[in-house]
Design a protein around this motif. Structure first.
Motif, PDB file in Angstrom:
ATOM      1  N   LEU A 101       0.805  -1.358   0.143  1.00 44.60           N
ATOM      2  CA  LEU A 101       0.010   0.101  -0.101  1.00 44.60           C
ATOM      3  C   LEU A 101       0.825   1.258  -0.038  1.00 44.60           C
ATOM      4  CD1 LEU A 101      -2.771   1.292  -0.062  1.00 44.60           C
ATOM      5  CD2 LEU A 101      -2.887   1.026   2.420  1.00 44.60           C
ATOM      6  N   SER A 102       2.242   0.894   0.620  1.00 44.54           N
ATOM      7  CA  SER A 102       2.934   2.490   0.799  1.00 44.54           C
ATOM      8  C   SER A 102       3.382   2.624  -0.564  1.00 44.54           C
ATOM      9  CB  SER A 102       4.052   2.247   1.557  1.00 44.54           C
ATOM     10  OG  SER A 102       3.381   2.192   3.091  1.00 44.54           O
ATOM     11  N   VAL A 103       3.842   1.395  -1.551  1.00 44.18           N
ATOM     12  CA  VAL A 103       4.157   1.640  -2.726  1.00 44.18           C
ATOM     13  C   VAL A 103       3.184   2.110  -3.958  1.00 44.18           C
ATOM     14  CG1 VAL A 103       5.452   0.263  -4.907  1.00 44.18           C
ATOM     15  CG2 VAL A 103       5.796  -0.121  -2.446  1.00 44.18           C
ATOM     16  N   THR A 104       2.149   1.681  -3.538  1.00 40.53           N
ATOM     17  CA  THR A 104       0.895   2.403  -4.270  1.00 40.53           C
ATOM     18  C   THR A 104       0.675   3.737  -3.976  1.00 40.53           C
ATOM     19  OG1 THR A 104      -0.001  -0.138  -4.189  1.00 40.53           O
ATOM     20  CG2 THR A 104      -1.661   1.864  -4.728  1.00 40.53           C
ATOM     21  N   VAL A 306      -5.275  -2.738  -4.312  1.00 40.14           N
ATOM     22  CA  VAL A 306      -5.385  -1.180  -4.953  1.00 40.14           C
ATOM     23  C   VAL A 306      -6.727  -0.648  -5.047  1.00 40.14           C
ATOM     24  CG1 VAL A 306      -4.881   0.135  -7.157  1.00 40.14           C
ATOM     25  CG2 VAL A 306      -3.127  -1.361  -6.129  1.00 40.14           C
ATOM     26  N   GLU A 307      -7.864  -1.622  -5.511  1.00 39.91           N
ATOM     27  CA  GLU A 307      -9.210  -1.355  -5.523  1.00 39.91           C
ATOM     28  C   GLU A 307      -9.843  -0.717  -4.048  1.00 39.91           C
ATOM     29  OE1 GLU A 307     -11.191  -4.794  -7.211  1.00 39.91           O
ATOM     30  OE2 GLU A 307      -9.932  -4.597  -8.930  1.00 39.91           O
ATOM     31  N   LEU A 308      -9.224  -1.479  -3.089  1.00 36.28           N
ATOM     32  CA  LEU A 308      -9.875  -1.058  -1.830  1.00 36.28           C
ATOM     33  C   LEU A 308      -9.392   0.193  -1.579  1.00 36.28           C
ATOM     34  CD1 LEU A 308      -9.554  -4.360   0.288  1.00 36.28           C
ATOM     35  CD2 LEU A 308     -11.539  -3.351  -0.878  1.00 36.28           C
ATOM     36  N   ALA A 309      -8.130   0.610  -1.715  1.00 35.66           N
ATOM     37  CA  ALA A 309      -7.528   1.692  -1.254  1.00 35.66           C
ATOM     38  C   ALA A 309      -8.093   2.904  -2.263  1.00 35.66           C
ATOM     39  CB  ALA A 309      -6.071   1.936  -1.771  1.00 35.66           C
ATOM     40  N   ASP A 310      -8.258   2.676  -3.463  1.00 36.67           N
ATOM     41  CA  ASP A 310      -9.267   3.772  -4.243  1.00 36.67           C
ATOM     42  C   ASP A 310     -10.667   3.869  -3.690  1.00 36.67           C
ATOM     43  OD1 ASP A 310      -9.610   5.404  -6.280  1.00 36.67           O
ATOM     44  OD2 ASP A 310     -10.387   3.911  -7.556  1.00 36.67           O
ATOM     45  N   LYS A 311     -11.372   2.877  -3.359  1.00 30.98           N
ATOM     46  CA  LYS A 311     -12.485   2.760  -2.752  1.00 30.98           C
ATOM     47  C   LYS A 311     -12.878   3.731  -1.522  1.00 30.98           C
ATOM     48  CE  LYS A 311     -16.469  -0.090  -1.192  1.00 30.98           C
ATOM     49  NZ  LYS A 311     -16.757  -1.471  -0.953  1.00 30.98           N
ATOM     50  N   TYR A 312     -11.888   3.640  -0.770  1.00 34.90           N
ATOM     51  CA  TYR A 312     -11.860   4.079   0.773  1.00 34.90           C
ATOM     52  C   TYR A 312     -10.930   5.532   0.591  1.00 34.90           C
ATOM     53  CZ  TYR A 312     -14.188  -0.102   2.124  1.00 34.90           C
ATOM     54  OH  TYR A 312     -15.016  -1.108   2.235  1.00 34.90           O
ATOM     55  N   ASN A 313     -10.621   6.069  -0.574  1.00 31.87           N
ATOM     56  CA  ASN A 313     -10.071   7.168  -0.518  1.00 31.87           C
ATOM     57  C   ASN A 313      -8.696   7.402   0.143  1.00 31.87           C
ATOM     58  OD1 ASN A 313     -12.150   8.468  -2.260  1.00 31.87           O
ATOM     59  ND2 ASN A 313     -13.335   8.834  -0.453  1.00 31.87           N
ATOM     60  N   PHE A 314      -7.944   6.190   0.091  1.00 34.26           N
ATOM     61  CA  PHE A 314      -6.696   6.141   0.563  1.00 34.26           C
ATOM     62  C   PHE A 314      -5.664   6.579  -0.487  1.00 34.26           C
ATOM     63  CE2 PHE A 314      -6.547   3.241   4.339  1.00 34.26           C
ATOM     64  CZ  PHE A 314      -7.768   3.327   4.819  1.00 34.26           C
ATOM     65  N   ILE A 315      -6.108   6.645  -1.867  1.00 33.43           N
ATOM     66  CA  ILE A 315      -5.336   7.305  -2.811  1.00 33.43           C
ATOM     67  C   ILE A 315      -6.230   8.169  -3.632  1.00 33.43           C
ATOM     68  CG2 ILE A 315      -3.481   5.417  -2.736  1.00 33.43           C
ATOM     69  CD1 ILE A 315      -4.944   3.732  -5.095  1.00 33.43           C
TER      70      ILE A 315
END
Length: 327
Positions: A101-104, A306-315
């Motif tokens: 996740l940090s790399v993403t 990556v999809e989860l990170a996008d969904k929850y606005n982490f990225i």
């Protein structure tokens, strides 16, 4: 034990000051005979964290696996993965080992980074390497019960709060009402007892220690329940190095796979190295629940994260596979 292995410990306290040049250590002295000529080893420096899975790199050095693949590897211990990413991007480290996740997030923020190989994974079943703990009398029984409560994590917008948020929503909670606070792992047991957090997301070896207290109870294993065997760390490099020397980068990825496979198979030898690597008692090293080391990259699994990170606005915007992985 080899001097090269010990050199990593000497740099731990001053890692941030020493990340000033590519390569290092004693690499110029090594070599292997091939066709009557000496083939010099390629020097690389790898950034690692002072956590149990990083022993896979130490194992590869100590047992000559990297040398067999043509590399003279020195590792530098970083206090945090966030500091490692810009060092890799700037060429001060050739490779890094950190959570995907940090790399993403780094790619999302404009750093050109590439995942070269896998590294470590949570366990598919049984006791896992990280979980959420609450007090036995808290009334928190399920992930949904974390709605309106505060769960402590070591850092915000990482795999801990990402997986807890996902599981709470899957269990029927409003993810916007699942709250988090930052807290160091060593502080979590006392702060939970004092009521300064309703629950804590915590990895080994702290997890087992907390569950030894009958006043605490496990809510669940967030990695395992989100995606059994999900990647907890990966091996990465800069996009610039991957473009300038693709053969070397690919070869190092293969070397890392070999080192991790050998370390995973030799549990006894890996745990012996842990005693010095983490400066923990031998008994603790033997009892520690360890991630599964595996250098293979599961792209489908990582893109789900990556999809989860996008969904929850982490990225802000999800990187594509082409942006995240080697060609």
């Amino acid at each position: 034990m080899k001097k090269k292995f010990l050199s990593g410990f000497a740099t731990a306290a001053a890692a941030a000051l020493m990340l000033t040049a590519c390569g290092g250590g004693n690499g110029g002295e090594g070599g292997s005979e091939a066709g009557g000529e000496t083939e010099e080893l390629r020097e690389v420096t790898v950034g690692v964290l002072s956590i149990a899975p990083s022993v896979g790199v130490a194992y590869g050095i100590e047992n000559g696996i990297f040398e067999e693949h043509g590399f003279d590897v020195t590792y530098e211990i970083s206090s945090a993965g966030a500091a490692m990413l810009p060092a890799v991007s700037a060429g001060q480290l050739d490779f890094g080992v950190g959570n995907p996740l940090s790399v993403t997030t780094a790619v999302d923020q404009g750093l050109d980074m590439k995942i070269v190989a896998g590294y470590s994974n949570s366990l598919e079943e049984g006791n896992d390497v990280a979980g959420v703990v609450t007090r036995a009398d808290s009334g928190i029984e399920t992930w949904a019960d974390l709605e309106g409560k505060t769960t402590a994590v070591n850092a915000l917008n990482t795999l801990g709060d990402l997986t807890v948020t996902y599981l709470a929503e899957e269990d029927g909670a409003d993810p916007a009402k699942v709250n988090f606070s930052e807290m160091g792992f060593p502080d979590m047991p006392a702060q939970l007892e004092r009521g300064n957090a309703d629950a804590v997301w915590i990895p080994e070896p702290f997890l087992s220690q907390m569950l030894d207290d009958e006043e605490n109870k496990l809510v669940g294993y967030s990695f395992q329940e989100t995606d059994p065997g999900m990647a907890t760390m990966v091996t990465f490099t800069s996009g610039q190095l991957a473009e300038e020397d693709p053969e070397m980068v690919a070869d190092f990825g293969e070397a890392m796979k070999a080192a991790l496979a050998a370390s995973q198979e030799d549990q006894e030898g890996s745990r012996e190295l842990l005693v010095e690597f983490l400066e923990i008692p031998e008994e603790a090293a033997q009892e520690l629940v360890m991630e599964r080391l595996d250098g293979e990259v599961n792209r489908e699994q990582l893109m789900f994260m990556v999809e989860l990170a996008d969904k929850y606005n982490f990225i802000d915007e999800a990187p594509t596979e082409e942006e995240l992985f080697l060609k």
